[in-house]
Design a protein around this motif. Sequence first.
Motif, mmCIF file in Angstrom:
data_model
loop_
_atom_site.group_PDB
_atom_site.id
_atom_site.type_symbol
_atom_site.label_atom_id
_atom_site.label_comp_id
_atom_site.label_asym_id
_atom_site.label_seq_id
_atom_site.Cartn_x
_atom_site.Cartn_y
_atom_site.Cartn_z
ATOM 1 N N ASP A 59 -6.098 1.390 6.364
ATOM 2 C CA ASP A 59 -5.184 0.053 6.675
ATOM 3 C C ASP A 59 -5.314 -0.870 5.652
ATOM 4 O O ASP A 59 -4.206 -1.323 5.279
ATOM 5 C CB ASP A 59 -5.500 -0.393 7.852
ATOM 6 N N ARG A 60 -6.399 -1.157 4.957
ATOM 7 C CA ARG A 60 -6.595 -1.950 3.923
ATOM 8 C C ARG A 60 -5.851 -1.550 2.712
ATOM 9 O O ARG A 60 -5.052 -2.243 1.955
ATOM 10 C CB ARG A 60 -8.112 -2.397 3.458
ATOM 11 N N GLU A 61 -5.930 -0.390 2.111
ATOM 12 C CA GLU A 61 -5.172 0.313 1.092
ATOM 13 C C GLU A 61 -3.764 0.233 1.578
ATOM 14 O O GLU A 61 -2.879 -0.188 0.378
ATOM 15 C CB GLU A 61 -5.686 1.719 0.916
ATOM 16 N N TYR A 62 -3.430 0.642 2.653
ATOM 17 C CA TYR A 62 -1.896 0.508 3.052
ATOM 18 C C TYR A 62 -1.365 -0.703 2.920
ATOM 19 O O TYR A 62 -0.147 -0.933 2.271
ATOM 20 C CB TYR A 62 -1.606 0.913 4.397
ATOM 21 N N GLU A 64 -2.274 -3.098 0.985
ATOM 22 C CA GLU A 64 -2.483 -3.773 -0.311
ATOM 23 C C GLU A 64 -1.370 -3.026 -1.092
ATOM 24 O O GLU A 64 -0.710 -3.742 -1.975
ATOM 25 C CB GLU A 64 -3.866 -3.403 -1.064
ATOM 26 N N LYS A 65 -1.163 -1.884 -0.832
ATOM 27 C CA LYS A 65 0.150 -1.069 -1.612
ATOM 28 C C LYS A 65 1.330 -1.789 -0.931
ATOM 29 O O LYS A 65 2.165 -2.092 -1.655
ATOM 30 C CB LYS A 65 0.130 0.336 -1.250
ATOM 31 N N SER A 66 1.555 -2.247 0.283
ATOM 32 C CA SER A 66 2.732 -2.788 0.757
ATOM 33 C C SER A 66 2.744 -4.192 0.086
ATOM 34 O O SER A 66 3.838 -4.646 0.052
ATOM 35 C CB SER A 66 2.579 -3.190 2.267
ATOM 36 N N SER A 68 1.643 -5.126 -2.721
ATOM 37 C CA SER A 68 2.136 -4.725 -4.287
ATOM 38 C C SER A 68 3.607 -4.614 -4.464
ATOM 39 O O SER A 68 4.183 -5.312 -5.044
ATOM 40 C CB SER A 68 1.176 -3.601 -4.673
ATOM 41 N N GLU A 69 3.975 -3.676 -3.469
ATOM 42 C CA GLU A 69 5.576 -3.303 -3.537
ATOM 43 C C GLU A 69 6.484 -4.610 -3.140
ATOM 44 O O GLU A 69 7.536 -4.682 -3.952
ATOM 45 C CB GLU A 69 5.844 -2.021 -2.531
ATOM 46 N N TYR A 70 5.805 -5.290 -2.263
ATOM 47 C CA TYR A 70 6.617 -6.536 -1.926
ATOM 48 C C TYR A 70 6.704 -7.566 -2.871
ATOM 49 O O TYR A 70 7.818 -8.114 -3.298
ATOM 50 C CB TYR A 70 6.148 -7.249 -0.412
ATOM 51 N N THR A 71 5.434 -7.804 -3.605
ATOM 52 C CA THR A 71 5.337 -8.580 -4.493
ATOM 53 C C THR A 71 6.134 -8.216 -5.821
ATOM 54 O O THR A 71 6.969 -9.281 -6.503
ATOM 55 C CB THR A 71 3.652 -8.811 -5.200
ATOM 56 N N GLU A 72 6.449 -7.016 -6.232
ATOM 57 C CA GLU A 72 7.370 -6.366 -6.905
ATOM 58 C C GLU A 72 8.675 -6.891 -6.897
ATOM 59 O O GLU A 72 9.653 -7.311 -7.714
ATOM 60 C CB GLU A 72 7.159 -4.789 -7.406
#
Length: 102
Positions: A59-62, A64-66, A68-72
């Motif tokens: 869940d933490r990995e997901y 963080e990925k989400s 990161s994608e949102y920040t981009e």
Amino acid sequence: MQDMLAKIIAMDENARKIKEEAEQNKIKSEKEIEELREKIYSDYIERAKERIEKNIAVDREYAEKSLSEYTEKVELAEKDMQALYRNNGDRWIDEIVSRVLA
């Protein structure tokens, strides 16, 4: 008669001994069952904790990925808005001022 009485007493003592052994076996079995129950419970709790830790990591990995994608996406949108403003800012300001003063 004495012989018969001795046999009855021996049989009684034997029956008491068998009964006592059966009670001890029962107590021992109950104790073993309780220990087994506690072991099964402990094993279950340990496996559940391990699953929780794995789920937290996934869940933490997901997340963080989400993030990161949102920040981009936000950064890209900000760059697009800044480019639009650089290209059209003066015209927009003139248009807003003319509409307010009109």
